[in-house]
Motif scaffolding. Structure first.
Motif, PDB file in Angstrom:
ATOM      1  N   MET A   1      -8.066   6.449   3.169  1.00  0.00           N
ATOM      2  CA  MET A   1      -8.017   5.021   3.245  1.00  0.00           C
ATOM      3  C   MET A   1      -6.617   4.369   3.493  1.00  0.00           C
ATOM      4  SD  MET A   1      -9.870   2.017   0.841  1.00  0.00           S
ATOM      5  CE  MET A   1     -10.867   1.064   1.707  1.00  0.00           C
ATOM      6  N   TYR A   2      -5.656   5.006   2.866  1.00  0.00           N
ATOM      7  CA  TYR A   2      -4.273   4.664   3.004  1.00  0.00           C
ATOM      8  C   TYR A   2      -3.865   4.994   4.477  1.00  0.00           C
ATOM      9  CZ  TYR A   2       0.777   4.642   3.136  1.00  0.00           C
ATOM     10  OH  TYR A   2       2.110   4.322   3.522  1.00  0.00           O
TER      11      TYR A   2
ATOM     12  N   LYS B   1      -0.088   7.580  -5.977  1.00  0.00           N
ATOM     13  CA  LYS B   1      -1.636   7.878  -5.793  1.00  0.00           C
ATOM     14  C   LYS B   1      -1.932   9.020  -4.639  1.00  0.00           C
ATOM     15  CE  LYS B   1      -3.715   3.731  -7.560  1.00  0.00           C
ATOM     16  NZ  LYS B   1      -4.889   4.001  -8.034  1.00  0.00           N
ATOM     17  N   ALA B   2      -1.047   9.135  -3.849  1.00  0.00           N
ATOM     18  CA  ALA B   2      -1.236   9.986  -2.843  1.00  0.00           C
ATOM     19  C   ALA B   2      -1.382  11.541  -3.136  1.00  0.00           C
ATOM     20  CB  ALA B   2      -0.457  10.028  -1.586  1.00  0.00           C
ATOM     21  N   GLN B   3      -2.171  12.185  -2.449  1.00  0.00           N
ATOM     22  CA  GLN B   3      -2.204  13.838  -2.986  1.00  0.00           C
ATOM     23  C   GLN B   3      -1.410  14.644  -2.142  1.00  0.00           C
ATOM     24  OE1 GLN B   3      -6.285  15.186  -3.129  1.00  0.00           O
ATOM     25  NE2 GLN B   3      -5.577  17.364  -3.376  1.00  0.00           N
TER      26      GLN B   3
ATOM     27  N   SER C   1       0.933  -1.238  -0.001  1.00  0.00           N
ATOM     28  CA  SER C   1      -0.076   0.011   0.176  1.00  0.00           C
ATOM     29  C   SER C   1       0.988   1.265   0.009  1.00  0.00           C
ATOM     30  CB  SER C   1      -1.034   0.116   1.285  1.00  0.00           C
ATOM     31  OG  SER C   1      -0.255  -0.083   2.347  1.00  0.00           O
ATOM     32  N   SER C   2       1.980   1.250   0.825  1.00  0.00           N
ATOM     33  CA  SER C   2       3.042   2.307   0.813  1.00  0.00           C
ATOM     34  C   SER C   2       3.383   2.762  -0.658  1.00  0.00           C
ATOM     35  CB  SER C   2       3.917   2.227   1.767  1.00  0.00           C
ATOM     36  OG  SER C   2       3.484   2.220   2.959  1.00  0.00           O
TER      37      SER C   2
ATOM     38  N   LYS D   1       2.764  11.107   1.141  1.00  0.00           N
ATOM     39  CA  LYS D   1       3.714  10.555   0.201  1.00  0.00           C
ATOM     40  C   LYS D   1       5.116  10.308   0.924  1.00  0.00           C
ATOM     41  CE  LYS D   1       2.257  11.807  -4.447  1.00  0.00           C
ATOM     42  NZ  LYS D   1       2.440  11.943  -5.705  1.00  0.00           N
ATOM     43  N   THR D   2       5.350  11.213   1.853  1.00  0.00           N
ATOM     44  CA  THR D   2       6.646  11.170   2.477  1.00  0.00           C
ATOM     45  C   THR D   2       6.756  10.055   3.667  1.00  0.00           C
ATOM     46  OG1 THR D   2       6.873  13.687   2.473  1.00  0.00           O
ATOM     47  CG2 THR D   2       8.388  12.350   4.190  1.00  0.00           C
ATOM     48  N   PHE D   3       5.625   9.845   4.302  1.00  0.00           N
ATOM     49  CA  PHE D   3       5.446   8.833   5.266  1.00  0.00           C
ATOM     50  C   PHE D   3       5.270   7.536   4.330  1.00  0.00           C
ATOM     51  CE2 PHE D   3       2.741   5.391   7.199  1.00  0.00           C
ATOM     52  CZ  PHE D   3       3.290   5.316   8.636  1.00  0.00           C
ATOM     53  N   ALA D   4       4.922   7.467   3.299  1.00  0.00           N
ATOM     54  CA  ALA D   4       4.814   6.130   2.513  1.00  0.00           C
ATOM     55  C   ALA D   4       6.175   5.849   1.790  1.00  0.00           C
ATOM     56  CB  ALA D   4       3.975   6.297   1.159  1.00  0.00           C
ATOM     57  N   GLN D   5       7.093   6.617   1.722  1.00  0.00           N
ATOM     58  CA  GLN D   5       8.362   6.485   1.185  1.00  0.00           C
ATOM     59  C   GLN D   5       9.181   5.679   2.499  1.00  0.00           C
ATOM     60  OE1 GLN D   5      10.072   6.976  -2.036  1.00  0.00           O
ATOM     61  NE2 GLN D   5      11.120   5.251  -0.716  1.00  0.00           N
TER      62      GLN D   5
END
Length: 165
Positions: A116-117, A57-59, A50-51, A64-68
């Motif tokens: 949702m993420y 896809k994140a806005q 999901s990350s 996006k930083t957290f996902a990375q």
């Protein structure tokens, strides 16, 4: 000499049920530890998958930083487990709920995806925290080292996720 042999045999016979219970408990514990590792890997796989999606896809820049950070951390944790010699399955399957959320995330973009993420990551991190805490109590020395580092990181991530929600 015969008396010593008889005493040794009787002692061994008396200890046999205790030894068998201990061996049985170790086998059961090993099996439960394997299940625990499987659940951790499934939750980690969801978090990583999901990350990686969130990077596209994140806005929100914070999402996006957290996902990375999260994707990097999950890859590093899995690599550390391999280096530590922790048994890893060739393929990890997520449970039905995680698969469903992954499919839902694939259909979303922007702010809807972000919400949702973050929800999925919060739930997933709470699960990972419980699983790693359980591994601290029952895992091998190597697993306990990984779990110790993971618990601290997961707690920080939960705080970050709550701040973004």
């Amino acid at each position: 000499m015969l008396r010593r042999t008889a005493m040794t045999t009787l002692s061994a016979a008396a200890l046999m049920p205790v030894l068998l219970r201990a061996a049985s408990a170790q086998t059961a514990s090993g099996s439960s530890d394997a299940q625990l590792r499987q659940r951790i890997l499934a939750a980690s796989t969801f978090s990583l998958t999901s990350s990686e999606m969130a990077l596209q896809k994140a806005q929100a820049p914070a999402v996006k930083t957290f996902a990375q950070f999260e994707a990097n951390e999950q890859r590093a944790t899995m690599q550390a487990m391999k280096i530590a010699g922790i048994p890893m399955p060739a393929q990890v399957e997520m449970d039905a709920q995680k698969m469903q959320m992954t499919q839902q995330l694939r259909g979303l973009d922007g702010a809807q995806f972000d919400r949702m993420y973050l929800q999925g990551q919060t739930t997933g991190h709470q699960e990972l925290l419980q699983l790693h805490q359980a591994l601290l109590a029952s895992g091998t020395k190597e697993e306990q080292v990984i779990a110790t580092l993971s618990v601290a990181s997961i707690q920080q991530h939960i705080a970050m996720l709550q701040a973004m929600a």
